[in-house]
Design a protein around this motif. Structure first.
Motif, PDB file in Angstrom:
ATOM      1  N   LEU A 172       0.917  -0.998  -0.022  1.00  0.00           N
ATOM      2  CA  LEU A 172       0.066  -0.232   0.130  1.00  0.00           C
ATOM      3  C   LEU A 172       1.003   1.279  -0.066  1.00  0.00           C
ATOM      4  O   LEU A 172       0.683   2.143  -0.723  1.00  0.00           O
ATOM      5  CB  LEU A 172      -1.129  -0.071   1.227  1.00  0.00           C
ATOM      6  CG  LEU A 172      -2.259  -0.908   1.260  1.00  0.00           C
ATOM      7  CD1 LEU A 172      -2.810  -0.824   2.370  1.00  0.00           C
ATOM      8  CD2 LEU A 172      -3.053  -0.473   0.165  1.00  0.00           C
ATOM      9  N   ASP A 176       1.108   4.090  -3.110  1.00  0.00           N
ATOM     10  CA  ASP A 176       0.761   5.403  -2.879  1.00  0.00           C
ATOM     11  C   ASP A 176       1.933   6.390  -3.299  1.00  0.00           C
ATOM     12  O   ASP A 176       1.845   7.260  -3.749  1.00  0.00           O
ATOM     13  CB  ASP A 176       0.438   5.632  -1.300  1.00  0.00           C
ATOM     14  CG  ASP A 176       0.338   6.985  -0.677  1.00  0.00           C
ATOM     15  OD1 ASP A 176      -0.774   7.708  -1.346  1.00  0.00           O
ATOM     16  OD2 ASP A 176       0.974   7.708  -0.352  1.00  0.00           O
ATOM     17  N   ALA A 255      -3.984  -1.324  -5.527  1.00  0.00           N
ATOM     18  CA  ALA A 255      -4.086  -0.096  -4.857  1.00  0.00           C
ATOM     19  C   ALA A 255      -3.498   1.066  -5.531  1.00  0.00           C
ATOM     20  O   ALA A 255      -3.875   2.144  -5.389  1.00  0.00           O
ATOM     21  CB  ALA A 255      -2.937  -0.660  -3.775  1.00  0.00           C
TER      22      ALA A 255
END
Length: 295
Positions: A172, A176, A255
């Motif tokens: 994650l 990001d 993600a």
């Protein structure tokens, strides 16, 4: 509090050495200590001795130094053809060399809240024949460690069912960072486990940073290919020791896109097939290169 994402305040010093123009750019937080060591011109940095050789290639070398109470890495670039580049909307962040390019991107990433290794100083020396010599000084990124190091040397920290949430948290954080990097208009062309730095992997959102920003792309005409190349290269780099599963690598892509695997759009399914195909090509090319080198 300064972090690895804090913007860098810089000080620029121009000079002339033996008829050649030189430029030194200091991170102002380190400037006084560096000047106290006599590092006030290009030749003093380039002439640093007593370092440990970390990497030696035909056109550059990296040395490890202990000084002013810390550990630093000095990347020296041999004489090369002069470059001309700049970061958009920031005239101070321009360059004539490989060392200058990397320093500029380290600063530019931080200006966009993207954590990096700490840029300490940069120097360029331009000769009359339009060639240039350069260096880049960065500080040791401890306690951050390379994701590659964990996968290769401490796989038990991430392997197994008991660490599945830890792996998910890392993916994650990587997704990001990659998404924010691309939205900011940058693409690290060596986006892999070697250059991804992590701190406190037991946290719900571990801290992440990048280093070695010598190969960064700003050409937005290639923007559609950025996630393809970046995620394919990262996918390949985390396959070692079977720490991350195929399903978890798909989770990274989901993600990045902000969608679940069950609700990927047709376009994103196409992109994922493209990424997996490129990942497999990287694996084949790497295997062939390894066979040639050890045949």
């Amino acid at each position: 509090m300064n972090t690895l994402a804090s913007p860098v305040k810089i000080s620029v010093k121009h000079g002339e050495e033996n008829g050649s123009l030189s430029t030194i750019i200091y991170n102002v937080e380190y400037q006084d200590k560096l000047l106290g060591q006599g590092l006030d011109n290009f030749s003093m940095f380039a002439g640093l001795r007593n370092g440990t050789v970390i990497k030696k290639q035909q056109d550059r070398a990296v040395f490890r130094f202990n000084m002013i109470g810390s550990v630093f890495y000095l990347k020296k670039h041999e004489r090369e053809k002069q470059l001309h580049g700049k970061i958009s909307n920031n005239p101070q962040l321009s360059w004539s060399s490989e060392g200058g390019r990397e320093f500029a991107f380290l600063c530019a990433f931080r200006n966009n809240d993207l954590a990096t290794a700490i840029p300490v100083a940069m120097g360029e020396k331009v000769y009359g024949d339009k060639t240039v010599e350069s260096f880049l000084l960065t500080e040791n990124f401890s306690p951050y460690v390379q994701l590659e190091y964990i996968i290769r040397n401490r796989p038990e920290l991430l392997s197994g069912l008991e660490n599945s949430q830890k792996r998910k948290n890392i993916l994650l954080a990587v997704a990001d960072y990659a998404r924010r990097m691309h939205l900011a208009g940058f693409n690290h062309q060596d986006f892999n486990a070697t250059h991804v730095l992590l701190d406190d992997i037991d946290r719900d959102k571990p801290d992440i940073a990048l280093f070695d920003l010598q190969r960064v792309d700003q050409n937005r005409l290639h923007k559609i290919r950025w996630p393809i190349k970046s995620l394919a290269e990262f996918n390949y780099s985390i396959r070692e020791n079977n720490v991350f599963s195929n399903q978890e690598r798909l989770f990274l892509f989901c993600a990045y896109k902000g969608q679940s695997a069950n609700h990927l759009s047709l376009y994103n399914r196409f992109l994922w097939k493209w990424i997996t195909a490129k990942t497999n090509r990287i694996a084949r090319h790497t295997a062939k290169r390894h066979a040639r080198n050890h045949g």
